[in-house]
Design a protein around this motif. Structure first.
Motif: not given
Length: 168
Positions: A101-104, A26-33
């Protein structure tokens, strides 16, 4: 009885992990989108390669491609900011100074692997893309994106130069 208590503790711990995971999502919905968008992009690549699926170009990018440095119809700060907002909708958020920039790495490896597998489905992919018109369409889309980025930067500079206070 001991087994029931142990199972109860495991269930409570699992519920807590699930709750924590839900809070993170919920805190980072943009990541899943973004992940979903990339997955759809990768999966639909063969359809674009053979010309079955096409990307629609935003009208604001078409205008930018025609002339990225025009100020026609943009006299006020509100008009400039409105045009930048439209470009933000088409291009995504603008560069933010100091934004980390956060990258996995695992995510990038999975994406590269997925692209490799999907792109290997069509033999002679490059030739097929040229014949089907997918390659020229992609070049045109990339040119429009570049023009949109140039236009947004130009308009932000004009906005700044005119000492506008309106927000994007």
């Amino acid at each position: 009885m001991v087994a029931a208590l142990a199972l109860s503790g495991v269930a409570q711990a699992q519920t807590k992990r699930d709750d924590d995971k839900a809070k993170d999502e919920a805190a980072s919905p943009g990541r899943w989108d973004d992940t979903r968008k990339r997955a759809l992009e990768i999966g639909s690549q063969p359809g674009r390669d053979v010309g079955v699926m096409k990307r629609d170009m935003s009208p604001i990018l078409e205008e930018a491609l025609a002339d990225p440095y025009t100020l026609e119809g943009l006299k006020t700060c509100v008009q400039l900011a409105g045009e930048v907002r439209k470009l933000n909708e088409a291009l995504g958020p603008d560069y933010i100074v100091g934004n980390e920039v956060k990258e996995s790495r695992a995510g990038k490896l999975a994406e590269a692997g997925g692209r490799t597998v999907i792109n290997s489905i069509i033999p002679f992919r490059g030739l097929v893309r040229e014949i089907s018109g997918a390659a020229p369409a992609e070049r045109r889309m990339n040119a429009a994106l570049d023009a949109g980025l140039a236009r947004r930067g130009f308009l932000r500079g004009v906005h700044y130069k005119q000492r506008c206070k309106t927000k994007f």
